[in-house]
Motif scaffolding. Structure first.
Motif, mmCIF file in Angstrom:
data_model
loop_
_atom_site.group_PDB
_atom_site.id
_atom_site.type_symbol
_atom_site.label_atom_id
_atom_site.label_comp_id
_atom_site.label_asym_id
_atom_site.label_seq_id
_atom_site.Cartn_x
_atom_site.Cartn_y
_atom_site.Cartn_z
ATOM 1 N N GLN A 51 0.839 -1.200 0.000
ATOM 2 C CA GLN A 51 0.000 0.000 0.000
ATOM 3 C C GLN A 51 0.875 1.252 0.000
ATOM 4 O OE1 GLN A 51 -2.418 0.358 3.488
ATOM 5 N NE2 GLN A 51 -3.074 2.422 3.001
ATOM 6 N N LYS A 52 1.888 1.283 0.861
ATOM 7 C CA LYS A 52 2.756 2.460 0.947
ATOM 8 C C LYS A 52 3.583 2.623 -0.329
ATOM 9 C CE LYS A 52 1.462 4.137 4.761
ATOM 10 N NZ LYS A 52 0.754 5.408 4.767
ATOM 11 N N ASP A 53 4.015 1.505 -0.934
ATOM 12 C CA ASP A 53 4.740 1.595 -2.201
ATOM 13 C C ASP A 53 3.855 2.197 -3.285
ATOM 14 O OD1 ASP A 53 7.123 0.609 -1.239
ATOM 15 O OD2 ASP A 53 6.774 -1.453 -1.915
ATOM 16 N N ALA A 54 2.591 1.753 -3.323
ATOM 17 C CA ALA A 54 1.657 2.290 -4.312
ATOM 18 C C ALA A 54 1.431 3.787 -4.078
ATOM 19 C CB ALA A 54 0.336 1.529 -4.249
ATOM 20 N N GLU A 55 1.269 4.181 -2.814
ATOM 21 C CA GLU A 55 1.092 5.607 -2.498
ATOM 22 C C GLU A 55 2.309 6.415 -2.922
ATOM 23 O OE1 GLU A 55 0.162 6.125 1.632
ATOM 24 O OE2 GLU A 55 -1.633 4.890 1.503
ATOM 25 N N PHE A 56 3.497 5.873 -2.671
ATOM 26 C CA PHE A 56 4.729 6.576 -3.037
ATOM 27 C C PHE A 56 4.839 6.719 -4.550
ATOM 28 C CE2 PHE A 56 9.218 6.371 -4.302
ATOM 29 C CZ PHE A 56 9.633 7.585 -3.797
ATOM 30 N N LYS A 57 4.537 5.639 -5.287
ATOM 31 C CA LYS A 57 4.625 5.707 -6.747
ATOM 32 C C LYS A 57 3.628 6.711 -7.302
ATOM 33 C CE LYS A 57 6.648 1.202 -7.441
ATOM 34 N NZ LYS A 57 6.515 -0.143 -7.964
ATOM 35 N N LYS A 58 2.437 6.754 -6.716
ATOM 36 C CA LYS A 58 1.436 7.729 -7.154
ATOM 37 C C LYS A 58 1.942 9.148 -6.883
ATOM 38 C CE LYS A 58 -3.294 9.231 -6.370
ATOM 39 N NZ LYS A 58 -4.454 9.129 -5.499
ATOM 40 N N PHE A 59 2.458 9.376 -5.686
ATOM 41 C CA PHE A 59 3.001 10.688 -5.318
ATOM 42 C C PHE A 59 4.144 11.071 -6.246
ATOM 43 C CE2 PHE A 59 6.165 13.187 -3.032
ATOM 44 C CZ PHE A 59 5.398 14.248 -2.569
ATOM 45 N N GLU A 60 5.029 10.112 -6.491
ATOM 46 C CA GLU A 60 6.190 10.367 -7.340
ATOM 47 C C GLU A 60 5.752 10.712 -8.770
ATOM 48 O OE1 GLU A 60 10.475 8.232 -7.779
ATOM 49 O OE2 GLU A 60 8.732 6.944 -8.094
ATOM 50 N N SER A 61 4.789 9.952 -9.305
ATOM 51 C CA SER A 61 4.345 10.220 -10.676
ATOM 52 C C SER A 61 3.654 11.581 -10.776
ATOM 53 C CB SER A 61 3.421 9.105 -11.163
ATOM 54 O OG SER A 61 2.200 9.129 -10.466
ATOM 55 N N GLU A 62 2.896 11.959 -9.747
ATOM 56 C CA GLU A 62 2.225 13.256 -9.772
ATOM 57 C C GLU A 62 3.219 14.406 -9.722
ATOM 58 O OE1 GLU A 62 -0.430 13.151 -6.466
ATOM 59 O OE2 GLU A 62 -1.909 11.908 -7.496
ATOM 60 N N HIS A 63 4.281 14.232 -8.963
ATOM 61 C CA HIS A 63 5.222 15.331 -8.773
ATOM 62 C C HIS A 63 6.359 15.334 -9.782
ATOM 63 C CE1 HIS A 63 2.990 15.415 -5.026
ATOM 64 N NE2 HIS A 63 3.328 16.675 -4.960
ATOM 65 N N THR A 64 6.660 14.224 -10.403
ATOM 66 C CA THR A 64 7.740 14.229 -11.383
ATOM 67 C C THR A 64 7.271 14.722 -12.733
ATOM 68 O OG1 THR A 64 7.347 11.894 -11.899
ATOM 69 C CG2 THR A 64 9.087 12.396 -10.308
ATOM 70 N N GLN A 65 5.973 14.680 -13.000
ATOM 71 C CA GLN A 65 5.492 15.206 -14.276
ATOM 72 C C GLN A 65 5.719 16.697 -14.370
ATOM 73 O OE1 GLN A 65 1.474 13.922 -14.873
ATOM 74 N NE2 GLN A 65 2.064 11.804 -15.238
ATOM 75 N N GLY A 66 5.549 17.402 -13.291
ATOM 76 C CA GLY A 66 5.841 18.832 -13.274
ATOM 77 C C GLY A 66 7.321 19.085 -13.494
ATOM 78 N N ASN A 67 8.151 18.238 -12.902
ATOM 79 C CA ASN A 67 9.591 18.368 -13.083
ATOM 80 C C ASN A 67 9.987 18.068 -14.520
ATOM 81 O OD1 ASN A 67 9.826 18.972 -10.397
ATOM 82 N ND2 ASN A 67 10.489 16.934 -9.783
ATOM 83 N N LYS A 68 9.333 17.084 -15.128
ATOM 84 C CA LYS A 68 9.653 16.751 -16.514
ATOM 85 C C LYS A 68 9.307 17.909 -17.435
ATOM 86 C CE LYS A 68 9.254 11.737 -16.134
ATOM 87 N NZ LYS A 68 8.498 10.539 -16.525
ATOM 88 N N ALA A 69 8.183 18.530 -17.173
ATOM 89 C CA ALA A 69 7.781 19.675 -18.001
ATOM 90 C C ALA A 69 8.789 20.814 -17.849
ATOM 91 C CB ALA A 69 6.382 20.140 -17.619
ATOM 92 N N ALA A 70 9.208 21.089 -16.634
ATOM 93 C CA ALA A 70 10.196 22.149 -16.400
ATOM 94 C C ALA A 70 11.533 21.787 -17.047
ATOM 95 C CB ALA A 70 10.375 22.369 -14.898
ATOM 96 N N GLU A 71 11.907 20.520 -16.969
ATOM 97 C CA GLU A 71 13.170 20.074 -17.573
ATOM 98 C C GLU A 71 13.118 20.222 -19.095
ATOM 99 O OE1 GLU A 71 15.775 15.955 -17.879
ATOM 100 O OE2 GLU A 71 14.224 16.140 -16.350
#
Length: 115
Positions: A51-71
């Motif tokens: 459950q925590k791994d799934a939550e982390f992956k969801k959090f990571e995917s939500e926040h890395t998309q913004g970083n990818k756009a900025a990159e």
């Protein structure tokens, strides 16, 4: 009298044997229950971890998309600047080479001054 004593002793031995069997069954039950509890705990831990791994992956995917756009934006800006610098270099390349050759090949001797 001795028959009475021997039958009493036999009754005590039988009772002791039954008590030992009850104790053995209780130990087996306890051991089985401990194993079951350990397995249940291990299963709960694995579920919690998943459950925590799934939550982390969801959090990571939500926040890395913004970083990818900025990159990507930064890469586009960098490419534009590089092209601009290359164009400026090509534009004045001949003049820079001519000025460098003139500076190297032209000798302007200067007499040392007395200070």
């Amino acid at each position: 009298m001795s028959a009475q004593y021997s039958s009493g002793i036999q009754t005590l031995l039988d009772a002791e044997q039954k008590a030992a069997q009850i104790v053995q069954k209780a130990r087996e039950f306890r051991t089985k229950r401990v194993r079951e509890a350990r397995d249940e705990a291990r299963k709960e831990i694995e579920e919690y971890k998943a459950q925590k791994d799934a939550e982390f992956k969801k959090f990571e995917s939500e926040h890395t998309q913004g970083n990818k756009a900025a990159e990507e934006e930064a890469n586009r800006e960098a490419e534009a600047k590089i092209k601009e610098i290359q164009a400026a270099g090509k534009k004045s390349q001949d003049k820079v080479i001519k000025d460098l050759l003139a500076a190297v090949l032209t000798a302007n001797p200067v007499a040392p001054s007395k200070a």
